[in-house]
Write a protein that holds these residues in place. Sequence first.
Motif, PDB file in Angstrom:
ATOM      1  N   LEU A 120       0.821  -1.212   0.000  1.00 25.21           N
ATOM      2  CA  LEU A 120       0.000   0.000   0.000  1.00 25.21           C
ATOM      3  C   LEU A 120       0.854   1.260   0.000  1.00 25.21           C
ATOM      4  N   ASP A 121       1.942   1.262   0.770  1.00 25.90           N
ATOM      5  CA  ASP A 121       2.850   2.412   0.787  1.00 25.90           C
ATOM      6  C   ASP A 121       3.523   2.600  -0.570  1.00 25.90           C
ATOM      7  N   ALA A 122       3.962   1.494  -1.168  1.00 26.38           N
ATOM      8  CA  ALA A 122       4.638   1.572  -2.469  1.00 26.38           C
ATOM      9  C   ALA A 122       3.687   2.064  -3.557  1.00 26.38           C
ATOM     10  N   VAL A 123       2.452   1.585  -3.536  1.00 27.88           N
ATOM     11  CA  VAL A 123       1.467   2.017  -4.540  1.00 27.88           C
ATOM     12  C   VAL A 123       1.141   3.494  -4.350  1.00 27.88           C
ATOM     13  N   ALA A 124       0.970   3.923  -3.105  1.00 29.29           N
ATOM     14  CA  ALA A 124       0.682   5.335  -2.844  1.00 29.29           C
ATOM     15  C   ALA A 124       1.814   6.222  -3.356  1.00 29.29           C
ATOM     16  N   GLU A 125       3.038   5.822  -3.083  1.00 30.06           N
ATOM     17  CA  GLU A 125       4.177   6.620  -3.547  1.00 30.06           C
ATOM     18  C   GLU A 125       4.271   6.618  -5.077  1.00 30.06           C
ATOM     19  N   ALA A 126       4.047   5.472  -5.689  1.00 26.52           N
ATOM     20  CA  ALA A 126       4.092   5.387  -7.151  1.00 26.52           C
ATOM     21  C   ALA A 126       2.995   6.249  -7.778  1.00 26.52           C
ATOM     22  N   ALA A 127       1.792   6.234  -7.203  1.00 28.59           N
ATOM     23  CA  ALA A 127       0.706   7.063  -7.727  1.00 28.59           C
ATOM     24  C   ALA A 127       1.070   8.540  -7.637  1.00 28.59           C
ATOM     25  N   ASP A 128       1.760   8.923  -6.572  1.00 24.95           N
ATOM     26  CA  ASP A 128       2.183  10.318  -6.409  1.00 24.95           C
ATOM     27  C   ASP A 128       3.257  10.737  -7.414  1.00 24.95           C
ATOM     28  N   HIS A 129       3.969   9.762  -7.993  1.00 25.20           N
ATOM     29  CA  HIS A 129       5.086  10.071  -8.894  1.00 25.20           C
ATOM     30  C   HIS A 129       4.847   9.661 -10.347  1.00 25.20           C
ATOM     31  N   ILE A 130       3.683   9.103 -10.664  1.00 26.88           N
ATOM     32  CA  ILE A 130       3.457   8.556 -12.009  1.00 26.88           C
ATOM     33  C   ILE A 130       3.542   9.628 -13.100  1.00 26.88           C
ATOM     34  N   VAL A 131       3.005  10.796 -12.871  1.00 26.59           N
ATOM     35  CA  VAL A 131       3.049  11.845 -13.897  1.00 26.59           C
ATOM     36  C   VAL A 131       4.485  12.275 -14.147  1.00 26.59           C
ATOM     37  N   GLU A 132       5.238  12.481 -13.087  1.00 30.63           N
ATOM     38  CA  GLU A 132       6.644  12.863 -13.236  1.00 30.63           C
ATOM     39  C   GLU A 132       7.421  11.766 -13.976  1.00 30.63           C
ATOM     40  N   ALA A 133       7.114  10.509 -13.672  1.00 33.53           N
ATOM     41  CA  ALA A 133       7.774   9.391 -14.371  1.00 33.53           C
ATOM     42  C   ALA A 133       7.406   9.394 -15.850  1.00 33.53           C
ATOM     43  N   ASP A 134       6.129   9.640 -16.146  1.00 32.62           N
ATOM     44  CA  ASP A 134       5.692   9.699 -17.543  1.00 32.62           C
ATOM     45  C   ASP A 134       6.379  10.820 -18.305  1.00 32.62           C
ATOM     46  N   LEU A 135       6.749  11.874 -17.585  1.00 31.27           N
ATOM     47  CA  LEU A 135       7.422  13.013 -18.220  1.00 31.27           C
ATOM     48  C   LEU A 135       8.933  12.847 -18.296  1.00 31.27           C
ATOM     49  N   GLY A 136       9.434  11.694 -17.849  1.00 25.11           N
ATOM     50  CA  GLY A 136      10.854  11.402 -18.001  1.00 25.11           C
ATOM     51  C   GLY A 136      11.690  11.542 -16.749  1.00 25.11           C
ATOM     52  N   GLY A 137      11.088  11.813 -15.634  1.00 26.47           N
ATOM     53  CA  GLY A 137      11.852  11.937 -14.388  1.00 26.47           C
ATOM     54  C   GLY A 137      12.437  10.589 -13.978  1.00 26.47           C
ATOM     55  N   GLU A 138      13.752  10.524 -13.897  1.00 25.95           N
ATOM     56  CA  GLU A 138      14.412   9.242 -13.614  1.00 25.95           C
ATOM     57  C   GLU A 138      14.148   8.744 -12.198  1.00 25.95           C
ATOM     58  N   ASP A 139      14.203   9.636 -11.223  1.00 21.78           N
ATOM     59  CA  ASP A 139      13.932   9.214  -9.846  1.00 21.78           C
ATOM     60  C   ASP A 139      12.491   8.747  -9.708  1.00 21.78           C
ATOM     61  N   ALA A 140      11.577   9.478 -10.318  1.00 18.95           N
ATOM     62  CA  ALA A 140      10.159   9.104 -10.266  1.00 18.95           C
ATOM     63  C   ALA A 140       9.939   7.766 -10.974  1.00 18.95           C
ATOM     64  N   ALA A 141      10.623   7.554 -12.097  1.00 17.47           N
ATOM     65  CA  ALA A 141      10.491   6.286 -12.829  1.00 17.47           C
ATOM     66  C   ALA A 141      10.960   5.123 -11.967  1.00 17.47           C
ATOM     67  N   PHE A 142      12.018   5.335 -11.197  1.00 13.70           N
ATOM     68  CA  PHE A 142      12.507   4.286 -10.305  1.00 13.70           C
ATOM     69  C   PHE A 142      11.437   3.933  -9.264  1.00 13.70           C
ATOM     70  N   ILE A 143      10.793   4.951  -8.711  1.00 18.42           N
ATOM     71  CA  ILE A 143       9.740   4.726  -7.711  1.00 18.42           C
ATOM     72  C   ILE A 143       8.577   3.965  -8.330  1.00 18.42           C
ATOM     73  N   VAL A 144       8.160   4.381  -9.512  1.00 24.15           N
ATOM     74  CA  VAL A 144       7.030   3.733 -10.188  1.00 24.15           C
ATOM     75  C   VAL A 144       7.392   2.307 -10.589  1.00 24.15           C
ATOM     76  N   ASP A 145       8.586   2.125 -11.122  1.00 21.57           N
ATOM     77  CA  ASP A 145       9.006   0.775 -11.530  1.00 21.57           C
ATOM     78  C   ASP A 145       9.101  -0.174 -10.339  1.00 21.57           C
ATOM     79  N   SER A 146       9.447   0.359  -9.185  1.00 22.12           N
ATOM     80  CA  SER A 146       9.624  -0.520  -8.017  1.00 22.12           C
ATOM     81  C   SER A 146       8.311  -1.161  -7.572  1.00 22.12           C
ATOM     82  N   VAL A 147       7.191  -0.519  -7.832  1.00 23.55           N
ATOM     83  CA  VAL A 147       5.904  -1.092  -7.422  1.00 23.55           C
ATOM     84  C   VAL A 147       5.563  -2.339  -8.246  1.00 23.55           C
ATOM     85  N   GLU A 148       6.184  -2.477  -9.407  1.00 19.08           N
ATOM     86  CA  GLU A 148       5.925  -3.656 -10.238  1.00 19.08           C
ATOM     87  C   GLU A 148       6.458  -4.931  -9.599  1.00 19.08           C
TER      88      GLU A 148
END
Length: 164
Positions: A120-148
């Motif tokens: 639940l914590d990982a999904v919440a954090e990934a949801a908070d960073h998904i837009v930044e990850a979609d825009l190419g943010g590397e740190d945000a992409a790492f957070i989003v990828d980790s939920v997988e």
Amino acid sequence: MRIYLPSTLIAARSVWESGQVPAGTGFAVTPALREWYAQSESEEELEYAVLHDAARASLRLLDADPAAPRRRLVFVADLADGDVRIRDDLERGAAEIDFPLPWSAVGAIHVDDGDDAEVLDAVAEAADHIVEADLGGEDAAFIVDSVEGFELLWFAPQELPDLL
């Protein structure tokens, strides 16, 4: 054709009450996806990849609805090929349905484990960073990828009320 439709628990409540999954964009094993994953001959591997794409899309829905419980949710339905419009112009594997699906078409539901605080914590954090990850943010992409790394649980359609 099997289609994976991203959702949220709040939207799923409406689905249960109406008996229909709304029209929209999901993911399926499309010709472009097959070509991209040419090394894979396994339909199961391709569908697993599509499930992950739908789960990622569910994060976008969670980002758009801060009130939704932080759990990814994906409806799975089998439809005739002609009922699904391939939208590889949007993203590899993207597919669209133009009509609400009757609840009877849903064959499974995949959702995060609501009893696992780490998930639940990982999904919440990934949801908070998904837009930044979609825009190419590397740190945000790492957070989003980790939920997988957290598998979605499988539920039969009749179990949806228990999830709500």
